[in-house]
Design a protein around this motif. Structure first.
Motif, PDB file in Angstrom:
ATOM      1  N   TYR A 119      58.868  28.023 -47.131  1.00 47.95           N
ATOM      2  CA  TYR A 119      59.302  26.642 -47.264  1.00 47.95           C
ATOM      3  C   TYR A 119      58.257  25.868 -48.047  1.00 47.95           C
ATOM      4  CZ  TYR A 119      62.469  28.219 -43.668  1.00 47.95           C
ATOM      5  OH  TYR A 119      63.417  28.936 -42.984  1.00 47.95           O
ATOM      6  N   CYS A 120      58.675  24.789 -48.693  1.00 47.53           N
ATOM      7  CA  CYS A 120      57.771  23.996 -49.531  1.00 47.53           C
ATOM      8  C   CYS A 120      56.589  23.419 -48.760  1.00 47.53           C
ATOM      9  CB  CYS A 120      58.534  22.854 -50.193  1.00 47.53           C
ATOM     10  SG  CYS A 120      59.547  23.417 -51.560  1.00 47.53           S
ATOM     11  N   ASN A 121      56.739  23.243 -47.454  1.00 49.62           N
ATOM     12  CA  ASN A 121      55.658  22.648 -46.665  1.00 49.62           C
ATOM     13  C   ASN A 121      54.596  23.663 -46.244  1.00 49.62           C
ATOM     14  OD1 ASN A 121      57.059  24.061 -44.738  1.00 49.62           O
ATOM     15  ND2 ASN A 121      57.493  22.307 -43.429  1.00 49.62           N
ATOM     16  N   GLY A 122      54.680  24.899 -46.746  1.00 49.42           N
ATOM     17  CA  GLY A 122      53.668  25.908 -46.441  1.00 49.42           C
ATOM     18  C   GLY A 122      53.967  26.764 -45.228  1.00 49.42           C
ATOM     19  N   ILE A 123      55.115  26.574 -44.613  1.00 51.61           N
ATOM     20  CA  ILE A 123      55.515  27.373 -43.455  1.00 51.61           C
ATOM     21  C   ILE A 123      56.112  28.688 -43.946  1.00 51.61           C
ATOM     22  CG2 ILE A 123      57.109  27.498 -41.484  1.00 51.61           C
ATOM     23  CD1 ILE A 123      54.958  25.497 -40.954  1.00 51.61           C
ATOM     24  N   TRP A 134      63.831  34.681 -48.636  1.00 55.40           N
ATOM     25  CA  TRP A 134      64.336  33.444 -49.211  1.00 55.40           C
ATOM     26  C   TRP A 134      63.221  32.428 -49.363  1.00 55.40           C
ATOM     27  CZ3 TRP A 134      64.860  34.868 -44.203  1.00 55.40           C
ATOM     28  CH2 TRP A 134      64.392  33.992 -43.232  1.00 55.40           C
ATOM     29  N   HIS A 135      63.495  31.443 -50.183  1.00 55.47           N
ATOM     30  CA  HIS A 135      62.602  30.293 -50.353  1.00 55.47           C
ATOM     31  C   HIS A 135      63.481  29.063 -50.273  1.00 55.47           C
ATOM     32  CE1 HIS A 135      59.326  27.792 -51.658  1.00 55.47           C
ATOM     33  NE2 HIS A 135      60.137  27.245 -52.556  1.00 55.47           N
ATOM     34  N   TYR A 136      63.104  28.109 -49.442  1.00 57.36           N
ATOM     35  CA  TYR A 136      63.927  26.925 -49.257  1.00 57.36           C
ATOM     36  C   TYR A 136      63.075  25.668 -49.337  1.00 57.36           C
ATOM     37  CZ  TYR A 136      66.987  23.481 -47.161  1.00 57.36           C
ATOM     38  OH  TYR A 136      67.730  22.366 -46.941  1.00 57.36           O
ATOM     39  N   CYS A 137      63.538  24.722 -50.093  1.00 59.78           N
ATOM     40  CA  CYS A 137      62.915  23.396 -50.166  1.00 59.78           C
ATOM     41  C   CYS A 137      63.988  22.367 -49.891  1.00 59.78           C
ATOM     42  CB  CYS A 137      62.342  23.132 -51.553  1.00 59.78           C
ATOM     43  SG  CYS A 137      60.806  23.959 -51.867  1.00 59.78           S
ATOM     44  N   SER A 138      63.753  21.517 -48.895  1.00 60.07           N
ATOM     45  CA  SER A 138      64.696  20.421 -48.679  1.00 60.07           C
ATOM     46  C   SER A 138      64.469  19.384 -49.771  1.00 60.07           C
ATOM     47  CB  SER A 138      64.487  19.806 -47.297  1.00 60.07           C
ATOM     48  OG  SER A 138      63.216  19.194 -47.229  1.00 60.07           O
ATOM     49  N   GLY A 139      65.340  18.439 -49.920  1.00 56.74           N
ATOM     50  CA  GLY A 139      65.254  17.449 -50.990  1.00 56.74           C
ATOM     51  C   GLY A 139      63.929  16.707 -51.013  1.00 56.74           C
ATOM     52  N   SER A 144      58.410  15.770 -53.351  1.00 57.91           N
ATOM     53  CA  SER A 144      56.959  15.594 -53.201  1.00 57.91           C
ATOM     54  C   SER A 144      56.209  16.713 -53.914  1.00 57.91           C
ATOM     55  CB  SER A 144      56.566  15.528 -51.732  1.00 57.91           C
ATOM     56  OG  SER A 144      56.840  16.730 -51.090  1.00 57.91           O
ATOM     57  N   ARG A 145      56.782  17.913 -53.940  1.00 57.89           N
ATOM     58  CA  ARG A 145      56.146  19.024 -54.637  1.00 57.89           C
ATOM     59  C   ARG A 145      56.151  18.756 -56.149  1.00 57.89           C
ATOM     60  NH1 ARG A 145      57.795  25.365 -54.887  1.00 57.89           N
ATOM     61  NH2 ARG A 145      55.777  26.104 -55.563  1.00 57.89           N
TER      62      ARG A 145
END
Length: 152
Positions: A119-123, A134-139, A144-145
């Protein structure tokens, strides 16, 4: 004959008592092994139901990156239907001071690992289901990334 029965019963009770002590000692050892394998972010993280296969994955990651993973989410009753978190077969982790890329590489080399998600938050998500990634980024995380990348 009576003396032989008394001796046999005494040794039987001594064996049961010793077995009880070793069982108590074994559970203390299991708890300390978990403490060396991973830590939890808060006391609210439900992790005691993790099966041995998942604890082995976390231990494998700890050995390969040189630090204990921090479990940020374990078992949870809400969420997506079919989620391995709902079955207590998944953990979301981070390892402070270690890159996501290195954590994922360590997870991929774990023998029983199933799903690995980032996940984009480093989790990083690991579970014992079928192999998938998988790789997932919420909106909001994606925005912010992008802002961090643009600032470079």
């Amino acid at each position: 004959m009576l003396l032989a029965c008394v001796v046999a019963l005494t040794s039987l009770f001594a064996t049961e008592t010793t077995a009880g002590r070793s069982h108590k000692h074994a559970s203390r050892t299991d708890k300390s092994a978990v403490a060396r394998t991973y830590s939890i972010q808060t006391a609210r993280v439900r992790h005691r139901c993790f099966p041995g296969r998942l604890r082995a994955i976390l231990a494998h990651i700890a050995r390969h990156v040189g630090r204990r993973p921090l479990v940020t989410s374990g078992h949870r009753s809400n969420g997506r239907r079919g989620s391995y978190h709902r079955k207590c077969l998944a953990a979301d982790i981070r390892v402070p001071g270690v890159s996501v890329k290195r954590i994922v590489a360590a997870a991929r080399s774990a023998p029983a690992v199933g799903g690995i998600g980032t996940y984009c938050n480093g989790i990083v998500h690991v579970d014992v289901g079928p192999r998938r990634a998988w790789h997932y980024c919420s909106g909001l995380a994606r925005l912010s990334r992008r802002a961090r990348l643009a600032a470079r």
